[in-house]
Design a protein around this motif. Structure first.
Motif, PDB file in Angstrom:
ATOM      1  N   VAL A 103       1.111  -0.914  -0.206  1.00  0.00           N
ATOM      2  CA  VAL A 103      -0.011   0.208  -0.222  1.00  0.00           C
ATOM      3  C   VAL A 103       0.387   1.151   0.494  1.00  0.00           C
ATOM      4  O   VAL A 103       0.515   2.407  -0.471  1.00  0.00           O
ATOM      5  CB  VAL A 103      -0.852  -0.242   1.427  1.00  0.00           C
ATOM      6  CG1 VAL A 103      -1.432   0.787   1.361  1.00  0.00           C
ATOM      7  CG2 VAL A 103      -2.379  -1.326   0.714  1.00  0.00           C
ATOM      8  N   ASP A 104       1.647   1.233   0.736  1.00  0.00           N
ATOM      9  CA  ASP A 104       3.119   2.347   1.377  1.00  0.00           C
ATOM     10  C   ASP A 104       4.115   1.889  -0.071  1.00  0.00           C
ATOM     11  O   ASP A 104       4.444   0.626   0.928  1.00  0.00           O
ATOM     12  CB  ASP A 104       3.198   2.990   2.041  1.00  0.00           C
ATOM     13  CG  ASP A 104       2.154   3.221   2.617  1.00  0.00           C
ATOM     14  OD1 ASP A 104       1.848   4.677   2.259  1.00  0.00           O
ATOM     15  OD2 ASP A 104       1.290   2.991   3.833  1.00  0.00           O
ATOM     16  N   GLY A 105       4.770   1.995  -0.779  1.00  0.00           N
ATOM     17  CA  GLY A 105       6.005   1.258  -1.774  1.00  0.00           C
ATOM     18  C   GLY A 105       6.662   3.002  -2.079  1.00  0.00           C
ATOM     19  O   GLY A 105       6.148   3.822  -2.384  1.00  0.00           O
TER      20      GLY A 105
ATOM     21  N   ALA B  52      13.378   0.160  -2.687  1.00  0.00           N
ATOM     22  CA  ALA B  52      14.637   0.559  -3.282  1.00  0.00           C
ATOM     23  C   ALA B  52      15.234   0.346  -1.609  1.00  0.00           C
ATOM     24  O   ALA B  52      16.218   0.556  -1.662  1.00  0.00           O
ATOM     25  CB  ALA B  52      13.774   2.466  -2.453  1.00  0.00           C
ATOM     26  N   GLU B  53      14.691  -0.060  -0.708  1.00  0.00           N
ATOM     27  CA  GLU B  53      15.383  -0.686   0.486  1.00  0.00           C
ATOM     28  C   GLU B  53      15.687  -1.673   0.428  1.00  0.00           C
ATOM     29  O   GLU B  53      17.076  -1.788   0.755  1.00  0.00           O
ATOM     30  CB  GLU B  53      14.113  -0.863   1.529  1.00  0.00           C
ATOM     31  CG  GLU B  53      13.531   0.341   1.801  1.00  0.00           C
ATOM     32  CD  GLU B  53      13.956   1.032   3.115  1.00  0.00           C
ATOM     33  OE1 GLU B  53      14.625   0.543   3.719  1.00  0.00           O
ATOM     34  OE2 GLU B  53      13.351   2.814   3.016  1.00  0.00           O
ATOM     35  N   THR B  54      15.425  -3.006  -0.920  1.00  0.00           N
ATOM     36  CA  THR B  54      16.014  -4.538  -0.678  1.00  0.00           C
ATOM     37  C   THR B  54      16.750  -4.665  -1.496  1.00  0.00           C
ATOM     38  O   THR B  54      17.390  -5.499  -1.885  1.00  0.00           O
ATOM     39  CB  THR B  54      14.744  -5.631  -0.611  1.00  0.00           C
ATOM     40  OG1 THR B  54      14.192  -5.650  -1.336  1.00  0.00           O
ATOM     41  CG2 THR B  54      14.199  -5.309   1.756  1.00  0.00           C
ATOM     42  N   GLY B  55      16.069  -3.834  -2.646  1.00  0.00           N
ATOM     43  CA  GLY B  55      16.361  -4.113  -4.169  1.00  0.00           C
ATOM     44  C   GLY B  55      15.786  -5.589  -4.628  1.00  0.00           C
ATOM     45  O   GLY B  55      16.681  -5.822  -5.894  1.00  0.00           O
ATOM     46  N   LYS B  56      14.715  -6.228  -4.218  1.00  0.00           N
ATOM     47  CA  LYS B  56      14.368  -6.887  -4.670  1.00  0.00           C
ATOM     48  C   LYS B  56      13.399  -6.976  -5.773  1.00  0.00           C
ATOM     49  O   LYS B  56      12.600  -5.827  -5.307  1.00  0.00           O
ATOM     50  CB  LYS B  56      13.242  -8.207  -3.646  1.00  0.00           C
ATOM     51  CG  LYS B  56      14.474  -8.727  -2.981  1.00  0.00           C
ATOM     52  CD  LYS B  56      13.861  -9.122  -1.640  1.00  0.00           C
ATOM     53  CE  LYS B  56      14.745  -9.990  -1.111  1.00  0.00           C
ATOM     54  NZ  LYS B  56      13.471 -11.478   0.132  1.00  0.00           N
ATOM     55  N   PRO B  57      13.246  -7.164  -7.506  1.00  0.00           N
ATOM     56  CA  PRO B  57      12.394  -6.797  -7.800  1.00  0.00           C
ATOM     57  C   PRO B  57      10.694  -7.369  -7.585  1.00  0.00           C
ATOM     58  O   PRO B  57      10.667  -7.833  -6.833  1.00  0.00           O
ATOM     59  CB  PRO B  57      12.334  -8.448  -9.523  1.00  0.00           C
ATOM     60  CG  PRO B  57      13.776  -8.019  -8.782  1.00  0.00           C
ATOM     61  CD  PRO B  57      13.883  -8.767  -7.789  1.00  0.00           C
ATOM     62  N   LEU B  58      10.088  -6.066  -8.379  1.00  0.00           N
ATOM     63  CA  LEU B  58       8.393  -5.889  -7.158  1.00  0.00           C
ATOM     64  C   LEU B  58       7.627  -6.066  -8.500  1.00  0.00           C
ATOM     65  O   LEU B  58       6.522  -6.806  -8.694  1.00  0.00           O
ATOM     66  CB  LEU B  58       8.303  -4.610  -6.613  1.00  0.00           C
ATOM     67  CG  LEU B  58       6.939  -4.721  -6.324  1.00  0.00           C
ATOM     68  CD1 LEU B  58       5.903  -5.182  -5.118  1.00  0.00           C
ATOM     69  CD2 LEU B  58       7.267  -2.636  -5.299  1.00  0.00           C
TER      70      LEU B  58
END
Length: 282
Positions: free
Chosen positions: A96-98, A127-133
């Protein structure tokens, strides 16, 4: 300069993009959530309903992976540009907050005779973990920019099933639909300014293609995923005809192999507006 062919294959610098609860609610309202019954879809349109957790519509993924890179495709009349195709894949549920980092690459500029098809791929990573969303793939058609002699690759085969749809969902857009949807970020005057729309060859402002896409995504979500966005994995389709605000949309769905379906969206009078649709879910 017309189109800048040197952009093909060159990734942009990462650009930060963020959103909050108000953004996902406004988007949901912009693609018609709750219009037929305000007590429906409260999980997408309210943040303080007792016992209901705010969720994000899957098609918001397309907006999540959009960011201004500062790069221009070239010099052309923007009234001649229309959205041609759109696909996205979710690698994780949308928060919800990204806050994401978006990298965009022009993957091709194809000569289609009367115009050019420009295709782009964008990736949004947390932006924090670098994991693809999210990964999105889109195409825009720019009339009058063809004739340079470089054709594109052929599309994947898609055939309309020879049977009645397994599911069919009807949604009516509202006369002011484009004026609401534009508040989610697409301020192209093609969807609000009659004079600008006339320059593009339209009798009046048309609905955003991604608004039609969002209506379609809602239909797929409710028909195939029991309204659970965590079960929605990917969606693609080709825009084949503009929609006018106020038109009724009919989404026809054919279940295919387990976890996949084909779809087509048309207006109530039979004009196909999104063709060659595919959706993947679990």
């Amino acid at each position: 300069m017309a189109l800048d062919h040197d952009l093909v294959g060159v990734a942009s610098e990462p650009v930060e993009r963020s959103w909050r609860a108000d953004d996902v609610i406004l988007y949901a309202l912009g693609v018609g959530a709750g219009a037929q019954d305000p007590t429906d879809e409260l999980a997408f349109t309210t943040e303080n309903t007792a016992g209901v957790e705010l969720r994000v519509l899957p098609t918001f993924a397309v907006l999540a992976a959009q960011a201004r890179t500062g790069r221009r495709l070239g010099d052309f009349d923007p009234a001649k540009l229309v959205h041609a195709e759109q696909a996205f894949e979710l690698h994780a549920p949308l928060p919800v907050d990204g806050r994401v980092q978006v990298v965009s690459t022009v993957t091709g500029i194809a000569d289609k005779g009367s115009g050019a098809l420009v295709t782009t791929e964008s990736t949004a990573a947390d932006a924090e973990t670098g994991k693809p969303l999210v990964t999105t793939r889109s195409g825009v058609f720019i009339r009058g920019e063809g004739g340079f002699g470089r054709s594109g690759s052929t599309s994947d085969p898609w055939a309309l099933p020879e049977r009645a749809p397994d599911e069919q969902v009807r949604y009516r857009t509202r006369p002011e639909q484009a004026l609401v949807y534009r508040l989610s970020g697409d301020r192209n005057p093609l969807h609000a300014d009659p004079a600008f729309a006339a320059r593009g060859g339209f009798e009046r402002p048309i609905l955003h293609g991604l608004c039609t896409y969002g209506f379609t995504g809602r239909a797929l979500l409710h028909a195939l995923c029991d309204s659970d966005p965590d079960r929605f994995d990917a969606m693609s389709g080709r825009f084949s005809r503009p929609v006018l605000p106020g038109d009724e949309l009919v989404v026809s769905i054919w279940r295919d192999e387990p976890g996949t379906a084909l779809f087509r969206t048309a207006t109530a009078d039979g004009w196909v507006v999104i063709d060659r649709g595919r959706v993947r879910f679990h």
